[in-house]
Design a protein around this motif. Sequence first.
Motif, PDB file in Angstrom:
ATOM      1  N   HIS A   1     -41.573  44.626-157.922  1.00 40.79           N
ATOM      2  CA  HIS A   1     -41.147  45.006-159.285  1.00 40.79           C
ATOM      3  C   HIS A   1     -39.921  44.174-159.689  1.00 40.79           C
ATOM      4  O   HIS A   1     -39.349  44.370-160.745  1.00 40.79           O
ATOM      5  CB  HIS A   1     -40.777  46.494-159.305  1.00 40.79           C
TER       6      HIS A   1
ATOM      7  N   HIS B   1     -38.075  54.033-169.548  1.00 45.36           N
ATOM      8  CA  HIS B   1     -39.066  53.979-168.465  1.00 45.36           C
ATOM      9  C   HIS B   1     -38.239  54.247-167.211  1.00 45.36           C
ATOM     10  O   HIS B   1     -37.727  53.325-166.599  1.00 45.36           O
ATOM     11  CB  HIS B   1     -39.690  52.574-168.443  1.00 45.36           C
TER      12      HIS B   1
ATOM     13  N   PHE C   1     -36.217  54.460-164.133  1.00 40.65           N
ATOM     14  CA  PHE C   1     -36.340  53.608-162.939  1.00 40.65           C
ATOM     15  C   PHE C   1     -36.040  54.452-161.705  1.00 40.65           C
ATOM     16  O   PHE C   1     -34.948  54.981-161.575  1.00 40.65           O
ATOM     17  CB  PHE C   1     -35.356  52.424-163.009  1.00 40.65           C
TER      18      PHE C   1
ATOM     19  N   TYR D   1     -33.242  49.063-169.975  1.00 40.93           N
ATOM     20  CA  TYR D   1     -33.955  48.079-169.166  1.00 40.93           C
ATOM     21  C   TYR D   1     -35.436  48.437-169.182  1.00 40.93           C
ATOM     22  O   TYR D   1     -35.794  49.607-169.119  1.00 40.93           O
ATOM     23  CB  TYR D   1     -33.365  48.193-167.768  1.00 40.93           C
ATOM     24  N   ASP D   2     -36.330  47.411-169.274  1.00 38.32           N
ATOM     25  CA  ASP D   2     -37.766  47.695-169.174  1.00 38.32           C
ATOM     26  C   ASP D   2     -38.282  48.355-170.441  1.00 38.32           C
ATOM     27  O   ASP D   2     -39.272  49.074-170.404  1.00 38.32           O
ATOM     28  CB  ASP D   2     -38.024  48.658-168.007  1.00 38.32           C
TER      29      ASP D   2
ATOM     30  N   LYS E   1     -35.869  41.004-167.883  1.00 38.29           N
ATOM     31  CA  LYS E   1     -37.297  41.348-167.800  1.00 38.29           C
ATOM     32  C   LYS E   1     -38.088  40.653-168.907  1.00 38.29           C
ATOM     33  O   LYS E   1     -39.198  40.217-168.708  1.00 38.29           O
ATOM     34  CB  LYS E   1     -37.503  42.863-167.940  1.00 38.29           C
TER      35      LYS E   1
ATOM     36  N   GLY F   1     -43.351  49.577-168.958  1.00 37.26           N
ATOM     37  CA  GLY F   1     -42.690  48.768-167.933  1.00 37.26           C
ATOM     38  C   GLY F   1     -43.628  47.876-167.146  1.00 37.26           C
ATOM     39  O   GLY F   1     -44.796  47.741-167.484  1.00 37.26           O
ATOM     40  N   LEU F   2     -43.109  47.307-166.095  1.00 39.12           N
ATOM     41  CA  LEU F   2     -43.855  46.308-165.316  1.00 39.12           C
ATOM     42  C   LEU F   2     -44.153  46.807-163.907  1.00 39.12           C
ATOM     43  O   LEU F   2     -44.430  46.030-163.003  1.00 39.12           O
ATOM     44  CB  LEU F   2     -43.037  45.003-165.234  1.00 39.12           C
TER      45      LEU F   2
END
Length: 366
Positions: free
Chosen positions: A8, A144, A146, A177-178, A208, A295-296
Amino acid sequence: KGWLSFSHMSIDRTLFPFENWLKCEHQALKMRQNMLDDDSSRYPQGIRSVRQTIARLLSITRGVKCFPEQIILGSGTQILLQILDGLIEENKVFALEEPGYQRVYRLLETLRRPVETVRLDVKGISIEAIRRINPSVVYVTPSHQFPTGIVMPISRRIQLLNWASEQADRYIIEDDYDSEFKYQTDAIPCLQGLDTYKRVIYFGTFSKSLLPGLRISYMILPEQLLRIARTRFSFLMQTCNVLTQITLQQFIDSGFYHKHIKSMRQIYETRRTRLIAAMRVQFGAAIKIYGINAGLHFLAEFDTKRSMDEILNRAAQEKLELYSLERCVLKAHYFTKKPTFIIGFANLANGSIDRAVQLLYRAIYQ
Ligand SMILES: Cc1ncc(COP(=O)(O)O)c(/C=N/[C@@H](CCC(=O)O)COc2ccccc2)c1O
């Protein structure tokens, strides 16, 4: 054969528009090379026109409401958090989500900041747990969460903002973030844009959405903290280099940023869908997947007798880069009942999805 990666912490660099970035860097060097003859002491918060571009971008994409003067650029989230830590009285307690982002937790410990961790429920950080711990500052990742991937619903966002409004010295650090990659759920406005009490400190990064190596991140301070920052830290110099700043501005203003995010969203959505389908076929009822709305990465929990360490060792032998949820356990003895892994798909080309799932199956069941 090379390694396959469920990390990730990486993105597929082959998808980055280096040609367009180079064009923007060339433009920046040609048109604004005079900016480079300064040691960044002239723009301690970052170049004003760059902050203007970022403020405009965030108002469009995230519903952020701020003046460019409130933005401070930094080469990474951690350096900005250090500055923020210096603005808050030293005895004030910070609270982090558990499981959460260990790099922030460990940084705050090193800074001798009293840190507590707060459990999550299905809507994200637990308000009941916050009230029990009674911290001054809460660090949340509402877009999202974390690493669990929970998207904090609007109701919980309002509860959190109300909590912060009850006392003068309470703040929320919103780490957005994300936030660029949303699937199914439509984008929920960020806390900062909903904040009418000037309690939210907004953190963002281009790690990101563009490349982690650029090291361009930013924080947005409410006025009262900005005033303290400008006096107490007037000696600090900007940590993002000028060339990256003006190239980034060119990249955003020329529309390349918007184009890139749009195409990455489609590519990541396809990969995510195919990966989840392949995992369901391979693992059936033995797997529980959650945090897939954005997100990823997402989390995958497995029914297996094999231990976490044994699985990680076997994955390494199969040349499969894999991280467990354990790396996000901060303080609580957060025992995941079953082995749980962070499954990133940003660096997993379509062609290698089936093979990566196969290697994972071998690591867990063969
Ligand atoms: C919660 C959270 N907030 C902010 C950041 C970004 O920090 P910055 O780059 O300093 O601005 C990270 C990066 N977390 C990193 C590590 C996670 C871990 O250690 O498990 C992963 O970062 C990347 C992931 C994919 C592609 C590029 C980067 C964060 O996990």
